[in-house]
Design a protein around this motif. Structure first.
Motif, short mmCIF file in Angstrom:
data_model
loop_
_atom_site.label_atom_id
_atom_site.label_comp_id
_atom_site.label_asym_id
_atom_site.label_seq_id
_atom_site.Cartn_x
_atom_site.Cartn_y
_atom_site.Cartn_z
N ASP A 125 -7.19 3.95 4.54
CA ASP A 125 -6.94 5.35 4.18
C ASP A 125 -5.73 5.79 5.00
OD1 ASP A 125 -7.08 7.90 3.24
OD2 ASP A 125 -8.90 8.44 4.34
N TYR A 126 -4.62 5.11 4.74
CA TYR A 126 -3.43 5.29 5.57
C TYR A 126 -2.70 6.58 5.25
CZ TYR A 126 -3.76 0.45 7.30
OH TYR A 126 -4.15 -0.71 7.90
N ASP A 127 -2.01 7.08 6.28
CA ASP A 127 -1.37 8.39 6.19
C ASP A 127 0.15 8.20 6.10
OD1 ASP A 127 -0.40 10.92 6.55
OD2 ASP A 127 -1.43 11.29 8.47
N TRP A 128 0.69 8.41 4.91
CA TRP A 128 2.12 8.18 4.71
C TRP A 128 2.96 9.19 5.52
CZ3 TRP A 128 5.03 4.35 3.93
CH2 TRP A 128 6.37 4.51 3.55
N LEU B 18 0.81 -1.22 0.00
CA LEU B 18 0.00 0.00 0.00
C LEU B 18 0.84 1.27 0.00
CD1 LEU B 18 -2.55 -1.09 2.80
CD2 LEU B 18 -2.87 -1.26 0.34
N THR B 19 2.16 1.15 -0.02
CA THR B 19 3.02 2.34 0.08
C THR B 19 2.99 3.12 -1.24
OG1 THR B 19 5.04 1.33 -0.75
CG2 THR B 19 4.56 1.01 1.58
N PRO B 20 3.56 4.34 -1.24
CA PRO B 20 3.45 5.19 -2.44
C PRO B 20 4.07 4.61 -3.70
CG PRO B 20 4.13 6.51 -0.56
CD PRO B 20 4.15 5.09 -0.11
N ASP C 180 1.43 4.20 -17.15
CA ASP C 180 0.51 3.62 -18.14
C ASP C 180 0.23 2.15 -17.83
OD1 ASP C 180 0.26 5.89 -20.03
OD2 ASP C 180 2.42 5.60 -20.20
N ILE C 181 1.28 1.44 -17.40
CA ILE C 181 1.11 0.01 -17.09
C ILE C 181 0.10 -0.13 -15.94
CG2 ILE C 181 2.26 -2.08 -16.25
CD1 ILE C 181 4.82 -1.12 -17.62
N LEU C 182 0.26 0.72 -14.92
CA LEU C 182 -0.65 0.62 -13.77
C LEU C 182 -2.07 1.04 -14.16
CD1 LEU C 182 1.73 1.82 -10.93
CD2 LEU C 182 0.81 -0.47 -11.26
N GLN C 183 -2.17 2.06 -15.00
CA GLN C 183 -3.52 2.47 -15.43
C GLN C 183 -4.17 1.33 -16.24
OE1 GLN C 183 -5.14 4.83 -14.19
NE2 GLN C 183 -3.43 5.91 -13.22
N ASP C 184 -3.38 0.64 -17.05
CA ASP C 184 -3.91 -0.52 -17.79
C ASP C 184 -4.42 -1.59 -16.83
OD1 ASP C 184 -3.45 0.59 -20.22
OD2 ASP C 184 -1.68 -0.61 -20.71
N THR D 231 -6.81 2.41 -4.71
CA THR D 231 -6.95 3.37 -3.61
C THR D 231 -5.59 3.75 -3.06
OG1 THR D 231 -8.89 2.11 -2.98
CG2 THR D 231 -8.16 3.75 -1.42
N SER D 232 -4.73 2.74 -2.87
CA SER D 232 -3.44 3.07 -2.28
C SER D 232 -2.61 3.88 -3.28
CB SER D 232 -2.70 1.80 -1.86
OG SER D 232 -2.32 1.05 -2.97
N TYR D 233 -2.80 3.59 -4.56
CA TYR D 233 -2.07 4.36 -5.58
C TYR D 233 -2.54 5.80 -5.56
CZ TYR D 233 0.30 5.27 -10.00
OH TYR D 233 1.14 5.77 -10.96
N GLU D 234 -3.83 5.99 -5.43
CA GLU D 234 -4.36 7.36 -5.41
C GLU D 234 -3.99 8.08 -4.11
OE1 GLU D 234 -8.40 6.70 -6.62
OE2 GLU D 234 -7.70 6.35 -8.69
N ASN D 235 -4.03 7.34 -2.99
CA ASN D 235 -3.62 7.96 -1.72
C ASN D 235 -2.17 8.41 -1.74
OD1 ASN D 235 -6.09 7.62 -0.59
ND2 ASN D 235 -5.54 5.88 0.72
N GLY D 236 -1.36 7.76 -2.57
CA GLY D 236 0.06 8.10 -2.62
C GLY D 236 0.38 9.17 -3.64
#
Lengths: 264, 323
Positions: A101-104, A33-35, B108-112, B303-308
């Motif tokens: 909804d983790y906070d990096w 889940l990391t960036p 692009d790979i991740l969006q695919d 979700t994690s991709y967008e959170n980052g």
């Protein structure tokens, strides 16, 4: 070993074991889940190290007759845990398996605070009057430079880039600062630990930590408000949040699931 | 053909002929070498799918990382899932070099992936509801993966072959880890054994599917043939499945576990395993992004991709300022 020495030693070993155990767990919840993928790999190494350190300390407790190390990690009630509260707090809303909804920013600041502290503590423990502990600390501390570099890099880069990152980081800083005092506490047995040469005194490592963190703060132009606090209590004395209980039930779910099992 | 004509001036046919001679001679193709689009496409499809499968493959197991029963098991599974992410990273780097001339990046790979334009292995769309699933995944899914990856070690594309070499070494540790987890449960209490048997029952069909359908009539396309022609792979799906059965059926039975296929037997005359065909329609549905856990895991990834995103933006700005 006098009974007083033994009690102080055991308290100290629980602090060491539980700190590493709980934070390694919080770190492992971030897996996947990391960036970015590179961070997933690097962060996981750090968590494995911490989990490995926890296992070393639990083993020392087992050797002192406290019980099986797996039982110590997984079956004690939350109030028996001696980790700093800062390390048990959730990574953010949600669960690692469902809508996290983790906070990096919180992860970076918390790990940075902890690893600065961990280095100071290990350096002090190298001179511990308990030889197995001194030997372990000498070994563990060699890895510590890499972890510190990792979190310091994140800390500086996020503090010195976009406005959004700065805002998020400052929010995380004030959250972590409010409980950072709990890291530096040695709990009610602290004076006895220092007196018997098990560790440095609480005042010594508080000063060292403040100085090291102060240098990093100066680098990024940040001034904290007040002294590090213990907003959620002193974990060294068994005071904890509901987050710890929840974490322990996840950590021990499988281990507890079959009381007849003798092996896993 | 005059030797003096520089390569850039060769006709497309001459270039292709030269390329195919290199393949047939067993030479390795490198990222900057000329290659036909068809070959590049085959590589991109194969390697992005492999890379993304490693990453999505971390999901069914990662659910069990914090819950692993003992300190020793916690450490082992943390290391194992980290390896899978590392393989994903290694393979995405190889894929990034291949998509670069097409003006594409990892983004692009991740969006695919998020848009389900990119497939990943059927097994990683499946649920893993118990600790025994983590054991069976590490033992048998990784065991199956080793067979197909070992087969590709001699692949004609150099960068892929080198990545695979490291991956195969690590996978063999995983299979040992999985075998150890499985043994503990097999030797354990009735509840532990039951949990293990149920996991085998759940994973048997996905494992047979893992190698892909037997014939191109069933797949509807000819990727396997193409990959054989370009020496990206050396064995067919069915050859690999037969190898898997020969290697693991005796081991599973030795543990006193049942295989949920009453028709399974080795035919001495034909020299091959006879087994009940998995439901290939179900397979097609799963790999096109309609498996039981597909949406949930993709959502988690997205979700994690967008959170980052704010983090990646901050890093980009930091990098730009440092230049």
């Amino acid at each position: 070993m006098t009974p007083e020495y033994r009690t102080a030693l055991i308290e100290l070993l629980y602090q060491l074991a539980d700190d590493n155990f709980i934070l390694a767990y919080r770190g492992s919840e971030w897996l996947g889940l990391t960036p970015h993928i590179e961070e997933d790999v690097a962060f996981s190494s750090i968590n494995q190290n911490a989990m490995g350190h926890a296992a070393i300390y639990y083993q020392m407790l087992e050797d002192l007759g406290e019980g099986k190390s797996d039982d110590l990690a997984l079956l004690r009630p939350p109030a028996a845990f001696r980790n700093a509260v800062l390390l048990e707090l959730k990574n953010g809303p949600g669960n690692y398996w469902d809508a996290p909804d983790y906070d990096w920013a919180f992860a970076v600041v918390r790990h940075f605070f902890f690893d600065v502290f961990k280095s100071i503590r290990l350096n002090a423990l190298k001179k511990s009057s308990y030889p197995p502990l001194a030997a372990a600390a000498g070994k563990i501390v060699t890895e510590q430079a890499y972890h510190l570099m990792h979190w310091e890099t994140w800390f500086v880069q996020l503090m010195m880039s976009t406005d959004e990152a700065r805002r998020r980081m400052e929010k995380a800083l004030s959250l972590c600062w409010a409980d950072a005092g709990g890291l530096l506490s040695l709990g009610k047995w602290g004076a006895v630990m220092a007196e018997h040469g098990l560790t440095a005194t609480e005042a010594e490592w508080r000063d060292q930590w403040r100085q090291a963190i102060g240098q990093s703060f100066a680098r990024v132009g940040y001034v904290p408000i007040g002294e590090p606090g213990m907003a959620h209590g002193d974990g060294r004395n068994g005071e904890h949040t509901a987050d710890l209980g929840e974490a322990l039930s996840i950590l021990s779910e499988v281990y507890r699931s079959d009381p007849q099992a003798t092996g896993w | 053909m005059a030797a003096a004509v520089p390569f850039e001036q060769w006709t497309a046919e001459e270039k292709y002929g030269h390329f195919m001679r290199r393949i047939e001679n067993g030479e390795k193709i490198e990222a900057d070498d000329w290659m036909p689009d068809d070959y590049r496409k085959a590589l991109i499809r194969l390697i992005t799918m492999h890379g993304i499968s490693e990453i999505m493959g971390a999901f069914p197991e990662k659910e069990w990382v914090p819950k692993a029963p003992t300190l020793r098991r916690k450490l082992a599974i943390m290391a194992k899932v980290q390896d899978e992410m590392g393989h994903g990273q290694l393979l995405l780097r190889v894929a990034e070099d291949l998509v670069k001339p097409c003006g594409k990046t990892r983004e692009d790979i991740l969006q695919d992936l998020f848009a389900k334009r990119l497939k990943f292995h059927n097994v990683f769309h499946m649920p893993s509801p118990t600790w025994a699933d983590a054991a069976v995944i590490a033992w048998l899914v990784d065991g199956a993966a080793i067979l197909s990856q070992t087969m590709m070690l001699k692949t004609s594309y150099g960068p892929y072959g080198r990545a695979l070499k490291r991956i195969c070494q690590e996978e063999s540790f995983h299979a040992k880890h999985g075998e150890s987890l499985t043994l503990s449960l097999a030797e354990g209490t009735p509840a532990q054994r039951r949990m293990l048997q149920e996991a085998i029952d759940r994973w048997w069909e996905p494992l047979l599917m893992f190698f892909g359908p037997k014939t191109k009539e069933a797949t509807g396309h000819t990727n396997v043939d193409k990959n054989l022609k370009y020496k990206l792979r050396t064995k067919t799906n069915e050859e690999l499945r037969q190898e898997f059965l020969s290697k693991y059926v005796p081991k599973i039975r030795l543990l006193g576990l049942a295989i949920p296929d009453p028709t399974l037997r080795y035919d001495d005359e034909k020299g091959e395993w006879i087994y009940r065909e998995p439901d290939w329609n179900k397979f097609k549905q799963i790999v096109t992004g309609n498996g039981p856990k597909t949406d949930e895991r993709l959502r988690l990834r997205r979700t994690s991709y967008e959170n980052g995103r704010w983090v990646r933006e901050a890093l980009a700005q930091w990098k730009a300022a440092a230049v």
